[in-house]
Write a protein that holds these residues in place. Structure first.
Motif, PDB file in Angstrom:
ATOM      1  N   UNK A   2       0.816  -1.209   0.000  1.00  0.00           N
ATOM      2  CA  UNK A   2       0.000   0.000   0.000  1.00  0.00           C
ATOM      3  C   UNK A   2       0.853   1.264   0.000  1.00  0.00           C
ATOM      4  N   UNK A   3       2.028   1.256   0.632  1.00  0.00           N
ATOM      5  CA  UNK A   3       2.829   2.481   0.671  1.00  0.00           C
ATOM      6  C   UNK A   3       3.318   2.843  -0.725  1.00  0.00           C
ATOM      7  N   UNK A   4       3.634   1.828  -1.546  1.00  0.00           N
ATOM      8  CA  UNK A   4       4.083   2.124  -2.914  1.00  0.00           C
ATOM      9  C   UNK A   4       2.945   2.728  -3.738  1.00  0.00           C
ATOM     10  N   UNK A   5       1.715   2.175  -3.577  1.00  0.00           N
ATOM     11  CA  UNK A   5       0.582   2.716  -4.329  1.00  0.00           C
ATOM     12  C   UNK A   5       0.294   4.150  -3.905  1.00  0.00           C
ATOM     13  N   UNK A   6       0.396   4.430  -2.613  1.00  0.00           N
ATOM     14  CA  UNK A   6       0.143   5.797  -2.142  1.00  0.00           C
ATOM     15  C   UNK A   6       1.143   6.758  -2.755  1.00  0.00           C
ATOM     16  N   UNK A   7       2.399   6.319  -2.885  1.00  0.00           N
ATOM     17  CA  UNK A   7       3.436   7.211  -3.404  1.00  0.00           C
ATOM     18  C   UNK A   7       3.182   7.541  -4.874  1.00  0.00           C
ATOM     19  N   UNK A   8       2.347   6.775  -5.546  1.00  0.00           N
ATOM     20  CA  UNK A   8       2.002   7.087  -6.942  1.00  0.00           C
ATOM     21  C   UNK A   8       0.640   7.779  -7.012  1.00  0.00           C
ATOM     22  N   UNK A   9       0.243   8.404  -5.956  1.00  0.00           N
ATOM     23  CA  UNK A   9      -1.000   9.148  -5.821  1.00  0.00           C
ATOM     24  C   UNK A   9      -2.237   8.278  -6.053  1.00  0.00           C
ATOM     25  N   UNK A  11      -4.832   5.796  -3.860  1.00  0.00           N
ATOM     26  CA  UNK A  11      -5.176   5.421  -2.501  1.00  0.00           C
ATOM     27  C   UNK A  11      -5.662   3.975  -2.496  1.00  0.00           C
ATOM     28  N   UNK A  12      -4.942   3.114  -1.793  1.00  0.00           N
ATOM     29  CA  UNK A  12      -5.326   1.711  -1.692  1.00  0.00           C
ATOM     30  C   UNK A  12      -6.578   1.601  -0.831  1.00  0.00           C
ATOM     31  N   UNK A  13      -7.606   0.914  -1.313  1.00  0.00           N
ATOM     32  CA  UNK A  13      -8.827   0.768  -0.521  1.00  0.00           C
ATOM     33  C   UNK A  13      -9.003  -0.636   0.022  1.00  0.00           C
ATOM     34  N   UNK A  14      -9.002  -1.623  -0.877  1.00  0.00           N
ATOM     35  CA  UNK A  14      -9.132  -2.990  -0.365  1.00  0.00           C
ATOM     36  C   UNK A  14      -8.629  -3.998  -1.379  1.00  0.00           C
ATOM     37  N   UNK A  15      -8.350  -5.176  -0.857  1.00  0.00           N
ATOM     38  CA  UNK A  15      -7.887  -6.296  -1.667  1.00  0.00           C
ATOM     39  C   UNK A  15      -9.083  -6.889  -2.410  1.00  0.00           C
ATOM     40  N   UNK A  16      -8.981  -7.088  -3.745  1.00  0.00           N
ATOM     41  CA  UNK A  16     -10.114  -7.630  -4.517  1.00  0.00           C
ATOM     42  C   UNK A  16      -9.966  -9.125  -4.782  1.00  0.00           C
ATOM     43  N   UNK A  17      -8.761  -9.563  -5.067  1.00  0.00           N
ATOM     44  CA  UNK A  17      -8.603 -10.984  -5.365  1.00  0.00           C
ATOM     45  C   UNK A  17      -7.205 -11.307  -5.836  1.00  0.00           C
ATOM     46  N   UNK A  18      -6.975 -12.587  -6.080  1.00  0.00           N
ATOM     47  CA  UNK A  18      -5.649 -13.036  -6.489  1.00  0.00           C
ATOM     48  C   UNK A  18      -5.790 -14.012  -7.639  1.00  0.00           C
ATOM     49  N   UNK A  19      -4.980 -13.843  -8.683  1.00  0.00           N
ATOM     50  CA  UNK A  19      -4.969 -14.773  -9.802  1.00  0.00           C
ATOM     51  C   UNK A  19      -3.616 -15.472  -9.866  1.00  0.00           C
ATOM     52  N   UNK A  20      -3.409 -16.195 -10.937  1.00  0.00           N
ATOM     53  CA  UNK A  20      -2.160 -16.943 -11.095  1.00  0.00           C
ATOM     54  C   UNK A  20      -0.958 -16.006 -11.133  1.00  0.00           C
ATOM     55  N   UNK A  21      -1.138 -14.819 -11.740  1.00  0.00           N
ATOM     56  CA  UNK A  21       0.021 -13.967 -12.034  1.00  0.00           C
ATOM     57  C   UNK A  21       0.184 -12.785 -11.095  1.00  0.00           C
ATOM     58  N   UNK A  22      -0.761 -12.589 -10.163  1.00  0.00           N
ATOM     59  CA  UNK A  22      -0.607 -11.460  -9.255  1.00  0.00           C
ATOM     60  C   UNK A  22      -1.844 -11.207  -8.413  1.00  0.00           C
ATOM     61  N   UNK A  23      -1.781 -10.111  -7.644  1.00  0.00           N
ATOM     62  CA  UNK A  23      -2.884  -9.732  -6.761  1.00  0.00           C
ATOM     63  C   UNK A  23      -3.533  -8.463  -7.283  1.00  0.00           C
ATOM     64  N   UNK A  24      -4.851  -8.328  -7.035  1.00  0.00           N
ATOM     65  CA  UNK A  24      -5.593  -7.178  -7.545  1.00  0.00           C
ATOM     66  C   UNK A  24      -6.161  -6.390  -6.355  1.00  0.00           C
ATOM     67  N   UNK A  25      -5.981  -5.081  -6.391  1.00  0.00           N
ATOM     68  CA  UNK A  25      -6.474  -4.228  -5.313  1.00  0.00           C
ATOM     69  C   UNK A  25      -7.350  -3.120  -5.886  1.00  0.00           C
ATOM     70  N   UNK A  26      -8.397  -2.755  -5.142  1.00  0.00           N
ATOM     71  CA  UNK A  26      -9.223  -1.611  -5.541  1.00  0.00           C
ATOM     72  C   UNK A  26      -8.549  -0.344  -5.029  1.00  0.00           C
ATOM     73  N   UNK A  27      -8.387   0.644  -5.906  1.00  0.00           N
ATOM     74  CA  UNK A  27      -7.701   1.881  -5.542  1.00  0.00           C
ATOM     75  C   UNK A  27      -8.445   3.065  -6.133  1.00  0.00           C
ATOM     76  N   UNK A  28      -8.147   4.241  -5.619  1.00  0.00           N
ATOM     77  CA  UNK A  28      -8.699   5.477  -6.181  1.00  0.00           C
ATOM     78  C   UNK A  28      -7.545   6.351  -6.645  1.00  0.00           C
ATOM     79  N   UNK A  29      -7.657   6.854  -7.865  1.00  0.00           N
ATOM     80  CA  UNK A  29      -6.670   7.809  -8.371  1.00  0.00           C
ATOM     81  C   UNK A  29      -6.970   9.149  -7.707  1.00  0.00           C
TER      82      UNK A  29
END
Ligand SMILES: Nc1ncnc2c1ncn2[C@@H]1O[C@H](COP(=O)(O)OP(=O)(O)OP(=O)(O)O)[C@@H](O)[C@H]1O
Length: 74
Positions: A2-9, A11-29
Protein backbone atom coordinates in the motif's frame (compact mmCIF):
# COMPACT_ATOMS: atom_id res chain seq x y z
CA UNK A 1 2.30 -2.84 -1.14
CA UNK A 2 0.00 0.00 0.00
CA UNK A 3 2.83 2.48 0.67
CA UNK A 4 4.08 2.12 -2.91
CA UNK A 5 0.58 2.72 -4.33
CA UNK A 6 0.14 5.80 -2.14
CA UNK A 7 3.44 7.21 -3.40
CA UNK A 8 2.00 7.09 -6.94
CA UNK A 9 -1.00 9.15 -5.82
CA UNK A 10 -3.31 6.12 -5.73
CA UNK A 11 -5.18 5.42 -2.50
CA UNK A 12 -5.33 1.71 -1.69
CA UNK A 13 -8.83 0.77 -0.52
CA UNK A 14 -9.13 -2.99 -0.36
CA UNK A 15 -7.89 -6.30 -1.67
CA UNK A 16 -10.11 -7.63 -4.52
CA UNK A 17 -8.60 -10.98 -5.36
CA UNK A 18 -5.65 -13.04 -6.49
CA UNK A 19 -4.97 -14.77 -9.80
CA UNK A 20 -2.16 -16.94 -11.09
CA UNK A 21 0.02 -13.97 -12.03
CA UNK A 22 -0.61 -11.46 -9.25
CA UNK A 23 -2.88 -9.73 -6.76
CA UNK A 24 -5.59 -7.18 -7.55
CA UNK A 25 -6.47 -4.23 -5.31
CA UNK A 26 -9.22 -1.61 -5.54
CA UNK A 27 -7.70 1.88 -5.54
CA UNK A 28 -8.70 5.48 -6.18
CA UNK A 29 -6.67 7.81 -8.37
CA UNK A 30 -6.35 10.78 -6.03
CA UNK A 31 -5.87 13.30 -8.83
CA UNK A 32 -9.06 12.30 -10.72
CA UNK A 33 -11.07 10.51 -7.97
CA UNK A 34 -11.47 7.62 -10.45
CA UNK A 35 -11.88 4.11 -9.00
CA UNK A 36 -9.51 1.60 -10.58
CA UNK A 37 -8.42 -2.00 -10.12
CA UNK A 38 -4.63 -2.34 -9.92
CA UNK A 39 -2.94 -5.66 -10.55
CA UNK A 40 0.42 -6.19 -8.86
CA UNK A 41 2.27 -8.69 -11.01
CA UNK A 42 4.33 -11.38 -9.27
CA UNK A 43 8.04 -11.48 -10.02
CA UNK A 44 8.85 -13.50 -13.13
CA UNK A 45 5.57 -12.80 -14.97
CA UNK A 46 6.56 -9.58 -16.77
CA UNK A 47 6.05 -11.03 -20.27
CA UNK A 48 2.66 -12.47 -19.34
CA UNK A 49 1.61 -9.04 -18.05
CA UNK A 50 2.61 -7.41 -21.34
CA UNK A 51 0.51 -9.98 -23.26
CA UNK A 52 -2.48 -9.30 -20.99
CA UNK A 53 -2.23 -5.53 -21.64
CA UNK A 54 -2.24 -6.22 -25.40
CA UNK A 55 -5.36 -8.42 -25.08
CA UNK A 56 -7.24 -5.86 -22.98
CA UNK A 57 -6.69 -3.08 -25.54
CA UNK A 58 -9.86 -2.83 -27.68
CA UNK A 59 -9.32 -3.89 -31.31
CA UNK A 60 -9.90 -1.27 -34.02
CA UNK A 61 -13.06 -1.39 -36.17
CA UNK A 62 -10.87 -2.23 -39.20
CA UNK A 63 -9.35 -5.18 -37.35
CA UNK A 64 -12.82 -6.51 -36.40
CA UNK A 65 -14.18 -6.06 -39.95
CA UNK A 66 -11.18 -7.86 -41.44
CA UNK A 67 -12.09 -10.88 -39.27
CA UNK A 68 -15.81 -10.78 -40.11
CA UNK A 69 -15.15 -10.28 -43.82
CA UNK A 70 -12.29 -12.77 -44.03
CA UNK A 71 -12.53 -14.70 -47.35
CA UNK A 72 -12.03 -18.07 -45.60
CA UNK A 73 -15.05 -17.53 -43.34
CA UNK A 74 -18.67 -18.06 -44.43
N1 LIG B 1 -11.43 -5.00 -12.57
C1 LIG B 1 -11.69 -5.77 -11.52
N2 LIG B 1 -12.70 -5.46 -10.68
C2 LIG B 1 -12.99 -6.22 -9.61
N3 LIG B 1 -12.31 -7.33 -9.27
C3 LIG B 1 -11.31 -7.70 -10.07
C4 LIG B 1 -10.93 -6.95 -11.23
N4 LIG B 1 -9.88 -7.57 -11.83
C5 LIG B 1 -9.64 -8.65 -11.08
N5 LIG B 1 -10.47 -8.75 -10.01
C6 LIG B 1 -10.47 -9.78 -8.96
O1 LIG B 1 -9.13 -10.23 -8.79
C7 LIG B 1 -9.06 -11.64 -9.04
C8 LIG B 1 -7.75 -11.96 -9.74
O2 LIG B 1 -7.77 -11.40 -11.03
P1 LIG B 1 -6.72 -11.84 -12.12
O3 LIG B 1 -7.01 -11.11 -13.38
O4 LIG B 1 -5.35 -11.68 -11.53
O5 LIG B 1 -6.90 -13.39 -12.25
P2 LIG B 1 -7.97 -14.27 -13.02
O6 LIG B 1 -8.18 -13.71 -14.39
O7 LIG B 1 -9.17 -14.42 -12.12
O8 LIG B 1 -7.23 -15.65 -13.08
P3 LIG B 1 -5.83 -16.01 -13.78
O9 LIG B 1 -4.75 -15.15 -13.18
O10 LIG B 1 -5.62 -17.45 -13.43
O11 LIG B 1 -6.01 -15.74 -15.25
C9 LIG B 1 -10.28 -11.95 -9.87
O12 LIG B 1 -10.70 -13.27 -9.71
C10 LIG B 1 -11.31 -10.97 -9.33
O13 LIG B 1 -11.87 -11.48 -8.13
Amino acid sequence: FSSELKSRSKLYERFLGEGTFGKVAKCTNLSTNEEVAIKIIKNGFNDTAKDEIKVSSPPSLDALLSLVLHPNLN
